[in-house]
Design a protein around this motif. Structure first.
Motif, PDB file in Angstrom:
ATOM      1  N   THR A  39       0.863  -1.182   0.162  1.00 49.81           N
ATOM      2  CA  THR A  39       0.168   0.014  -0.101  1.00 49.81           C
ATOM      3  C   THR A  39       0.829   1.212  -0.123  1.00 49.81           C
ATOM      4  O   THR A  39       0.222   2.365  -0.005  1.00 49.81           O
ATOM      5  N   GLU A  40       2.108   1.130   0.177  1.00 52.03           N
ATOM      6  CA  GLU A  40       3.141   2.380   0.003  1.00 52.03           C
ATOM      7  C   GLU A  40       3.603   2.396  -1.199  1.00 52.03           C
ATOM      8  O   GLU A  40       4.450   1.622  -1.661  1.00 52.03           O
ATOM      9  N   VAL A  41       3.031   3.198  -2.069  1.00 45.84           N
ATOM     10  CA  VAL A  41       3.467   3.400  -3.499  1.00 45.84           C
ATOM     11  C   VAL A  41       4.179   4.631  -3.607  1.00 45.84           C
ATOM     12  O   VAL A  41       4.313   5.483  -2.939  1.00 45.84           O
ATOM     13  N   PRO A 228      -7.492  -1.528   0.644  1.00 47.72           N
ATOM     14  CA  PRO A 228      -8.021  -2.916   1.358  1.00 47.72           C
ATOM     15  C   PRO A 228      -8.289  -3.778   0.454  1.00 47.72           C
ATOM     16  O   PRO A 228      -8.747  -3.607  -0.800  1.00 47.72           O
ATOM     17  N   PRO A 229      -7.915  -4.952   0.458  1.00 51.06           N
ATOM     18  CA  PRO A 229      -8.194  -6.062  -0.494  1.00 51.06           C
ATOM     19  C   PRO A 229      -9.715  -6.680  -0.445  1.00 51.06           C
ATOM     20  O   PRO A 229     -10.265  -6.437   0.744  1.00 51.06           O
ATOM     21  N   ASP A 342      -7.270  -6.939   8.996  1.00 47.46           N
ATOM     22  CA  ASP A 342      -8.754  -6.477   8.623  1.00 47.46           C
ATOM     23  C   ASP A 342      -9.612  -7.255   9.686  1.00 47.46           C
ATOM     24  O   ASP A 342      -9.667  -8.575   9.624  1.00 47.46           O
ATOM     25  N   ILE A 343     -10.429  -6.572  10.418  1.00 52.21           N
ATOM     26  CA  ILE A 343     -11.290  -7.063  11.431  1.00 52.21           C
ATOM     27  C   ILE A 343     -12.668  -6.582  10.746  1.00 52.21           C
ATOM     28  O   ILE A 343     -13.669  -6.731  12.082  1.00 52.21           O
ATOM     29  N   THR A 344     -12.862  -5.961   9.709  1.00 51.31           N
ATOM     30  CA  THR A 344     -14.181  -5.446   9.575  1.00 51.31           C
ATOM     31  C   THR A 344     -15.317  -6.312   9.787  1.00 51.31           C
ATOM     32  O   THR A 344     -16.376  -5.834  10.479  1.00 51.31           O
ATOM     33  N   SER A 345     -15.137  -7.519   9.568  1.00 48.84           N
ATOM     34  CA  SER A 345     -16.387  -8.558   9.523  1.00 48.84           C
ATOM     35  C   SER A 345     -16.634  -8.628  10.904  1.00 48.84           C
ATOM     36  O   SER A 345     -17.842  -9.144  11.147  1.00 48.84           O
ATOM     37  N   TYR A 462      -6.467 -16.337  -5.908  1.00 48.48           N
ATOM     38  CA  TYR A 462      -6.519 -15.214  -4.896  1.00 48.48           C
ATOM     39  C   TYR A 462      -7.170 -13.963  -5.928  1.00 48.48           C
ATOM     40  O   TYR A 462      -6.830 -14.034  -7.063  1.00 48.48           O
ATOM     41  N   VAL A 463      -7.533 -12.925  -5.358  1.00 46.89           N
ATOM     42  CA  VAL A 463      -7.977 -12.005  -6.113  1.00 46.89           C
ATOM     43  C   VAL A 463      -7.429 -10.575  -5.566  1.00 46.89           C
ATOM     44  O   VAL A 463      -7.342 -10.454  -4.241  1.00 46.89           O
ATOM     45  N   THR A 464      -7.013  -9.534  -6.183  1.00 48.82           N
ATOM     46  CA  THR A 464      -6.684  -8.298  -5.775  1.00 48.82           C
ATOM     47  C   THR A 464      -7.605  -7.378  -6.130  1.00 48.82           C
ATOM     48  O   THR A 464      -8.354  -7.418  -7.165  1.00 48.82           O
ATOM     49  N   GLY A 465      -7.934  -6.018  -5.514  1.00 47.32           N
ATOM     50  CA  GLY A 465      -8.319  -5.123  -5.783  1.00 47.32           C
ATOM     51  C   GLY A 465      -7.427  -3.985  -6.655  1.00 47.32           C
ATOM     52  O   GLY A 465      -6.501  -3.872  -6.294  1.00 47.32           O
ATOM     53  N   VAL A 466      -8.161  -3.323  -7.721  1.00 42.82           N
ATOM     54  CA  VAL A 466      -7.280  -2.432  -8.358  1.00 42.82           C
ATOM     55  C   VAL A 466      -7.965  -1.143  -8.218  1.00 42.82           C
ATOM     56  O   VAL A 466      -9.322  -0.518  -8.338  1.00 42.82           O
TER      57      VAL A 466
END
Length: 737
Positions: A39-41, A228-229, A342-345, A462-466
């Motif tokens: 995440t550090e671009v 976030p993934p 991530d603990i959103t759920s 697996y899947v990533t978000g763009v």
């Protein structure tokens, strides 16, 4: 009694006053530089490979201007760097050289950090300086108004109580300056959206220069953005395809962190049952906790070992109380860099002006690794758990204040990267590498049909978000087991682990298999209740020992620890060493040693499991049950479709290929439970023809080419699998139009 802590020493230089500035020497690097998270671009970078586009100098020429781009053999970029050095390989006296960046517009949000790499050496008789002496030094400035005013990067917001550093030496090897100097972190997040300039100054006095000057490379601005993934990835078989579905990550948010540590790490700890930090909600309304962050450190830049567990506790009386969220077995942990889970759920809500505790357990399974801690933060809010009792970190370890734990929450951010799609990845091993198989445009498209999975293998995804031009970390990894389509599975256990089973170092457990002559062994299949810290050793034995026990070792191979997981593990034999057993009777064994996995036992004993307590001892029966080891075999050219496996023989079908109906015939050598199922090419159950007790003798079952719902199946290749007495046999069926 105070507990064990390990202190990491820093070579901190003295603070030296020079008129109205402070001088500091380069700091020895005891920790390695943190790895850049996904995440550090990079928002801006100049490597000076093709010059210095937009960079200027002051003065612009003359003996007081030495900055220039030159070839540097060990430059990180890798062949050129910006050099402050004269033709004689040193630098000039009475010099004040500025290297000035072009105007750079910073990102609109997120954490922003500037950094550069430096190498050089210079010395001066006046180092260290006194208040009456002048010396050679360098410093780094930022201008938030595009060159009108300049502030030191050690005090980028011109805080009247801040310290304006200059530096009286340089790293002897290429190093990032934020990791080489105390008081220089490069953080400029409060200037988000500003157009800024930077300058690097090298100054010398009238003494004869000693040294080669300084060089810089890879001037970089990093943007720590919230990416976030995707979550909840699932995989299901649909006829001949694998259907993937997932939950899209949120978009239009940034993260804020709540912690009490100042990140000035001095020690790491690992011997407590658990560690926790109090996370206080600063608002007058309830606040959802979306993430837990932690930072582990392992010496000598080694990879982090083990898989810690993350916890969230309620607060009672100022101490951790009831556990309200748990994430087990966190993976992909960088060494000495924040890892966020991530603990959103779990929908953890911190009461208005209230608190919860975030925690971590199982932080280390090696002696040289632990949870980082500071000793100077002013609000001690960290705790350690020993023998079920929580106490403050300072009471537990002398001199420590807080550990590397934090909580994160979301805030609306109109400048945050927008979710624009997804990337889907595929591999034939859990450890990868994963190949990109599809790019999906649109943040609402949360499914994908993979039409070309590999039969005879476990397929992983697996899947990533763009997010615009950025890509998130991976989602959870899912798998579809298609191994059984090409191989017959032979087993003695009932599939349920009843207890752990380990014999100790140097011992072996072996399971006997009886199948068709000339069977080719392609996989061993081992059930693990827990994964150890070392590779798993598998051996294949011929049954030519005394009394038909394991004798000649036909093959030994290993499965790397990063390919193992709790539950069933399909472990392929090396393709160049596929074992062909002439009489069809063989053993698969696992060898134990220090840090071995925890094996599983089915307590329904069929008498097929054996043990050897030393490396050369005698084999004796395991009377407690069956060790959960299986074999996946094929008959290759020896017998393409038909094999005669006890207790089933003469498995056949006619006609084959067929159009409307085929008759499946077989003989049972003894009465007992039998299941006959039809599967499609990708392993999906199409039709159950029978699952009941049948008598000894010949049997014929008819299949009308329909599935269990009565629908006519399409033309293609199918498999009939018959299972009896723990042995499965498969025959190919072809339906034509």
């Amino acid at each position: 009694m105070k507990k064990q802590l390990i202190t990491v020493l820093f070579l901190v230089a003295a603070v030296l006053l020079l008129a109205d500035v402070t001088a500091r020497t380069a700091q020895g690097e005891s920790f390695r530089r943190p790895s850049r998270s996904r995440t550090e671009v990079i928002a801006y970078q100049e490597t000076f490979e093709t010059g210095a586009t937009g960079w200027t100098f002051s003065p612009t020429s003359g003996t007081n201007q030495l900055w220039h781009v030159d070839t540097v053999n060990d430059a990180p970029s890798p062949t050129h760097a910006m050099v402050n050095q004269n033709a004689s390989g040193t630098y000039n006296p009475s010099m004040l050289n500025y290297l000035i960046s072009p105007s750079i517009t910073l990102p609109l949000s997120g954490g922003i950090k500037a950094d550069l790499m430096m190498k050089g050496n210079f010395d001066d008789p006046n180092n260290p300086p006194t208040s009456a002496a002048v010396t050679d030094y360098w410093y780094w400035d930022i201008s938030p108004d595009n060159g009108l005013h300049w502030y030191r990067m050690s005090n980028p917001y011109n805080d009247p109580n801040g310290i304006n550093y200059v530096f009286i030496d340089a790293p002897s090897e290429w190093s990032f300056v934020t990791e080489s100097y105390t008081g220089l972190d490069g953080l400029i997040s409060d200037y988000a959206g500003y157009t800024v300039k930077f300058r690097i100054c090298f100054k010398s006095d009238a003494d004869t220069p000693i040294g080669t000057g300084i060089m810089i490379d890879n001037f970089t601005i990093y943007n720590d953005v919230f990416l976030p993934p995707p979550t909840n990835l699932t995989a299901t078989l649909d006829e001949e395809n694998v259907d993937l579905a997932w939950t899209a990550p949120p978009s239009g948010f940034s993260t804020e962190t709540i912690t009490s540590t100042n990140s000035d790490w001095t020690s790491y700890v690992s011997d407590a049952e658990s560690y926790a930090m109090k996370i206080v909600n600063p608002f007058d309304a309830p606040l959802q906790l979306h993430g837990v962050k932690f930072m582990l450190y392992r010496q000598n830049s080694a990879p982090i070992s083990g898989n810690p567990n993350i916890h969230v506790y309620s607060e009672a009386g100022g101490f951790p109380d009831l556990e309200i969220a748990t994430v087990m077995g966190v993976t992909n942990i960088p060494n000495w860099s924040w890892k966020e889970v991530d603990i959103t759920s779990f929908n953890v809500m911190i009461p208005a002006n209230g608190a919860v505790f975030v925690g971590i357990s199982n932080v280390s399974d090696v002696d040289d690794q632990g949870l980082l801690c500071d000793s100077t933060s002013t609000v001690p809010n960290s705790f350690a758990l020993f023998e079920g009792i929580w106490d403050t970190l300072g009471n537990t370890y002398d001199g420590l204040s807080n550990c590397a734990l934090a909580g994160t929450y979301w805030v609306d951010d109109p400048f945050a990267p927008v979710l624009t799609g997804f990337k889907v990845y595929h591999s034939l091993t859990m450890a990868g590498p994963f190949d990109l198989i599809n790019t999906i445009v649109g943040g609402t498209n949360v499914s994908y049909e993979h039409t070309t999975p590999v039969a005879g293998q476990v397929n992983y995804y697996y899947v990533t978000g763009v997010f615009d031009t950025y890509e998130s970390e991976p989602s959870n990894v899912v798998s579809i087991d298609l191994i059984g389509l090409l191989y017959t599975e032979i087993f003695n256990d009932d599939g349920t682990s009843d207890q752990n089973f380990n014999l100790g170092a140097s011992a072996s457990s072996a399971v006997k298999f009886v199948t068709d002559p000339n069977a080719e062994i392609f996989y061993s299949k081992v059930y693990l209740n827990a994964v150890g810290n070392s590779a798993l050793i598998i051996r294949i034995y011929d049954a030519d020992g005394t009394g038909g026990l394991p004798g000649t070792m036909l093959l030994q191979y290993t499965a790397a620890v990063n390919t193992l997981a709790p539950g069933w593990n399909n472990l392929p034999l090396p393709l160049a060493n596929i074992v062909v057993d002439p009489d069809g009777v063989f053993y698969i064994a696992v060898v134990e040693y220090a840090s071995a996995p925890t094996f599983a036992l089915d307590t329904n004993n069929t008498g097929h499991s054996w043990k050897r307590l030393t490396s050369s001892g005698a084999w004796t029966p395991i009377t407690e049950g069956d060790v959960m080891i299986r074999a996946l075999v094929s008959w290759g050219s020896a017998s393409d479709d038909y094999v005669d496996i006890t207790p089933v023989s003469n498995l056949n079908s006619y006609p084959n290929p067929f159009v409307q109906q085929t008759d499946i015939s077989f003989d049972l050598k003894q009465p007992g439970p039998v299941s006959v199922n039809i599967y499609n090419l990708k392993g999906q159950l199409v039709r159950c023809l029978t699952d009941q007790n049948l008598g000894k003798g010949s049997h014929v079952l008819s299949w009308d080419g329909k599935d269990d719902k009565g629908a006519t199946i399409s033309a293609g290749l199918y498999f009939c699998r018959i299972t009896s007495d723990g042995v499965s046999q498969t025959r190919k069926l072809v339906r034509t139009r």
